[in-house]
Design a protein around this motif. Structure first.
Motif, mmCIF file in Angstrom:
data_model
loop_
_atom_site.group_PDB
_atom_site.id
_atom_site.type_symbol
_atom_site.label_atom_id
_atom_site.label_comp_id
_atom_site.label_asym_id
_atom_site.label_seq_id
_atom_site.Cartn_x
_atom_site.Cartn_y
_atom_site.Cartn_z
ATOM 1 N N GLU A 52 -16.244 -13.438 67.181
ATOM 2 C CA GLU A 52 -16.196 -12.472 68.338
ATOM 3 C C GLU A 52 -15.157 -13.060 69.347
ATOM 4 N N LYS A 53 -14.866 -14.218 69.670
ATOM 5 C CA LYS A 53 -14.057 -14.985 70.667
ATOM 6 C C LYS A 53 -12.688 -14.588 70.108
ATOM 7 N N ASP A 54 -11.638 -14.933 71.294
ATOM 8 C CA ASP A 54 -10.225 -14.982 70.959
ATOM 9 C C ASP A 54 -10.028 -15.914 69.940
ATOM 10 N N ALA A 55 -9.113 -15.579 68.902
ATOM 11 C CA ALA A 55 -8.556 -16.659 67.843
ATOM 12 C C ALA A 55 -7.822 -17.868 68.370
ATOM 13 N N ARG A 56 -7.414 -17.674 69.564
ATOM 14 C CA ARG A 56 -6.364 -18.644 70.167
ATOM 15 C C ARG A 56 -7.280 -19.717 70.725
ATOM 16 N N GLY A 57 -6.702 -20.632 71.170
ATOM 17 C CA GLY A 57 -7.160 -21.948 71.667
ATOM 18 C C GLY A 57 -7.526 -22.872 70.751
ATOM 19 N N THR A 58 -8.305 -23.993 71.026
ATOM 20 C CA THR A 58 -8.720 -25.229 70.309
ATOM 21 C C THR A 58 -9.759 -24.759 69.197
ATOM 22 N N ARG A 59 -9.452 -25.179 67.850
ATOM 23 C CA ARG A 59 -10.292 -24.682 66.793
ATOM 24 C C ARG A 59 -11.624 -25.486 66.830
ATOM 25 N N PRO A 60 -12.701 -24.532 66.523
ATOM 26 C CA PRO A 60 -14.137 -25.346 66.461
ATOM 27 C C PRO A 60 -14.299 -26.095 65.542
ATOM 28 N N TYR A 61 -15.461 -27.074 65.405
ATOM 29 C CA TYR A 61 -15.730 -27.624 64.269
ATOM 30 C C TYR A 61 -16.774 -26.664 63.161
ATOM 31 N N ALA A 62 -16.596 -26.795 62.112
ATOM 32 C CA ALA A 62 -17.301 -25.964 61.037
ATOM 33 C C ALA A 62 -18.727 -26.042 61.286
ATOM 34 N N PRO A 63 -19.284 -24.735 61.521
ATOM 35 C CA PRO A 63 -20.427 -24.645 61.698
ATOM 36 C C PRO A 63 -21.634 -25.448 60.751
ATOM 37 N N LYS A 64 -21.088 -25.288 59.524
ATOM 38 C CA LYS A 64 -22.146 -26.057 58.470
ATOM 39 C C LYS A 64 -22.271 -27.645 58.934
ATOM 40 N N MET A 65 -21.059 -28.187 59.393
ATOM 41 C CA MET A 65 -20.886 -29.727 59.845
ATOM 42 C C MET A 65 -21.872 -29.930 60.760
ATOM 43 N N MET A 66 -21.621 -28.897 61.995
ATOM 44 C CA MET A 66 -22.539 -29.300 63.148
ATOM 45 C C MET A 66 -23.887 -28.998 63.003
ATOM 46 N N VAL A 67 -24.323 -28.150 62.282
ATOM 47 C CA VAL A 67 -25.857 -28.051 61.877
ATOM 48 C C VAL A 67 -26.224 -29.117 61.064
ATOM 49 N N GLY A 68 -25.452 -29.618 60.110
ATOM 50 C CA GLY A 68 -25.921 -30.898 59.243
ATOM 51 C C GLY A 68 -25.914 -32.118 60.039
ATOM 52 N N LEU A 69 -25.196 -32.192 61.242
ATOM 53 C CA LEU A 69 -25.355 -33.428 62.016
ATOM 54 C C LEU A 69 -26.621 -33.510 62.892
ATOM 55 N N LEU A 70 -26.749 -32.334 63.319
ATOM 56 C CA LEU A 70 -28.092 -31.985 64.145
ATOM 57 C C LEU A 70 -29.354 -32.430 63.228
ATOM 58 N N GLU A 110 -23.495 -28.767 73.536
ATOM 59 C CA GLU A 110 -23.165 -27.267 73.549
ATOM 60 C C GLU A 110 -23.545 -26.486 72.562
ATOM 61 N N PHE A 111 -23.233 -26.980 71.403
ATOM 62 C CA PHE A 111 -23.466 -26.220 70.256
ATOM 63 C C PHE A 111 -24.885 -26.086 70.040
ATOM 64 N N ARG A 112 -25.871 -26.965 70.434
ATOM 65 C CA ARG A 112 -27.318 -26.916 70.234
ATOM 66 C C ARG A 112 -27.584 -25.790 71.204
ATOM 67 N N ARG A 113 -27.241 -25.894 72.533
ATOM 68 C CA ARG A 113 -27.714 -24.762 73.368
ATOM 69 C C ARG A 113 -27.113 -23.457 73.334
ATOM 70 N N LYS A 114 -26.343 -23.206 72.691
ATOM 71 C CA LYS A 114 -25.593 -21.918 72.289
ATOM 72 C C LYS A 114 -26.176 -21.164 71.298
ATOM 73 N N HIS A 115 -26.811 -21.926 70.283
ATOM 74 C CA HIS A 115 -27.249 -21.646 69.224
ATOM 75 C C HIS A 115 -28.528 -21.727 68.734
ATOM 76 N N LEU A 116 -29.433 -21.886 69.908
ATOM 77 C CA LEU A 116 -30.868 -22.338 69.774
ATOM 78 C C LEU A 116 -31.524 -21.273 68.782
#
Length: 427
Positions: A52-70, A110-116
């Motif tokens: 839903e965000k603008d495709a431009r800008g810094t690429r985020p980390y893969a959601p599955k990797m961030m979930v797995g890290l947590l 930030e990833f944890r807070r935004k996707h609780l």
């Protein structure tokens, strides 16, 4: 005699080809199980937020990797985002999991807070995967709670009585400082003339006004919550009286109960209206999403907080609780665990310190998660009340709850009357 030879060791030896991450750890290492679980997780809800965000800008980390890290970090006891970042550099399992990526601690938190909300759903997904793998038998499950420190200090809490005292003291100090500032301005106007500025208020005044505003707002929040809690108590009394008015065998008692029910209904309505008219925060739910009771400040009969009722300035939802003979500012975290492989079937958090009242809601949530009822649930005496067994018996679950505490080492008679060690009956 020839010298003993050692195996080759050269820390500076470069690799001809890049090493495979799959060779860094034994095949049965838990991190590989986590990678397999990540393949099965549905993170589309998190992905939609990014799309839903603008495709431009810094690429985020893969959601599955961030979930797995947590998930993997929490499973091995690492909850600090800074320590998780460090582990992606220094810990081989984390390097394997992140495939050489190193998200910094601010990105992780930030990833944890935004996707609780989405992470809550992932807990259920992980549990269902474990269930399909045969790791959940739902024979015996155990329920217990622990007090967890909130991101707030108990020294930032203040009682209602102290709030009233501090409010009056700060008002007096501010009035004194205003009068002193006015007198100083007048004296300097006479000495230096009005063209030279001398009307600035002391810096300390701003700090005291801010503190006064904070105390007043917190006091208003506490007063509103207390009135809401008192309204719920009175409404419950009205409902019990209404039940007696319909079922009691004595006509006199039915009439008396009907009168009391009307009186308490009116009282509850008055308290709710007063709470709505107060300037405190919005209404707080009386229960957690699982149905566990939440803390309500103790009140006088008119709905004002008792003098010792407290509220924390940093985290108003947290409460002072006892753990291991010490007190902390925190929450009461509940876990329902399957006996077979120690898989967590359900979890919940409340700011109410006692465990009483949590038994039925937690078993209900576990049953909903597993889509099946446990055969038996074990809990200590903190969960005991007369209604607790009936709350789960209707689902075909046996409840085994200690009805009281027993000192360590005390002998208890068996059915035959022979004393035996009571360790298994202790809380």
């Amino acid at each position: 005699m020839p010298e003993k030879q050692y195996r080759d060791w050269n820390p500076d030896q470069p690799f001809l080809l890049p090493p495979s991450l799959q060779e860094w750890l034994p095949e049965d290492h838990p991190v590989y199980l986590m990678l397999d679980i990540l393949e099965e997780l549905d993170v589309s809800a998190i992905d939609r937020k990014y799309q839903e965000k603008d495709a431009r800008g810094t690429r985020p980390y893969a959601p599955k990797m961030m979930v797995g890290l947590l998930l993997y970090g929490y499973s091995v006891g690492i909850r600090s985002s800074r320590k998780l970042e460090k582990a992606t550099y220094e810990d081989i399992p984390f390097r394997v999991l992140t495939a050489g990526n190193h998200p910094d601690h601010s990105r992780i938190s930030e990833f944890r807070r935004k996707h609780l909300d989405e992470l809550e759903d992932l807990f259920l997904q992980v549990f269902q995967i474990c269930q399909r793998m045969g790791l959940v038998e739902l024979g015996n499950v155990a329920l217990d709670g622990t007090k967890v420190q909130a991101s707030a200090s108990k020294h930032k809490a203040m009682s209602y009585e102290r709030m009233l005292e501090e409010e009056e003291r700060l008002k007096e100090e501010i009035q004194e400082m205003l009068a002193e500032a006015e007198a100083t301005d007048s004296e300097e106007d006479e000495r230096f003339g009005r063209k030279n500025r001398g009307d600035e208020l002391p810096e300390e005044l701003g700090r005291k006004e801010e503190r006064l505003q904070t105390i007043q707002q917190t006091k208003a929040d506490l007063e509103k919550e207390a009135k809401q809690g008192r309204a719920e108590e009175v409404q419950a009394k009205a409902e019990r009286a209404s039940g007696r008015a319909e079922t009691h065998e004595s006509k006199k008692e039915r009439k008396r109960s009907e009168t009391l029910a009307e009186k308490w209904d009116e009282e509850a309505a008055r308290l709710r209206q007063e709470a709505d008219e107060q300037s405190g925060e919005n209404a707080r739910e009386a229960e957690t999403p699982e149905g566990m009771p939440k803390h309500r400040p103790k009140t006088e009969t008119d709905g004002t907080p008792k003098p010792k009722a407290q509220r924390n300035f940093t985290d108003p939802d947290s409460r002072i609780m006892e753990k291991g003979g010490e007190f902390l500012q925190g929450y009461n975290c509940q876990l329902l665990v399957d006996e077979a492989h120690q898989i967590i079937v359900a979890q919940g958090v409340t700011n109410n310190a006692p465990d009483n009242g949590n038994f039925g809601p937690m078993v209900e949530k576990g049953t909903d998660n597993a889509e099946a009822s446990p055969e038996a649930v074990l809990a200590d005496s903190g969960y005991w009340n007369e209604d607790a067994p009936a709350e789960v018996n209707r689902r075909g679950t046996e409840a085994y709850i200690a009805t009281g505490r027993q000192p360590h080492g005390k002998k208890t008679p068996t059915r035959s009357g022979t004393p035996t060690d009571a360790a298994t009956a202790q809380d």
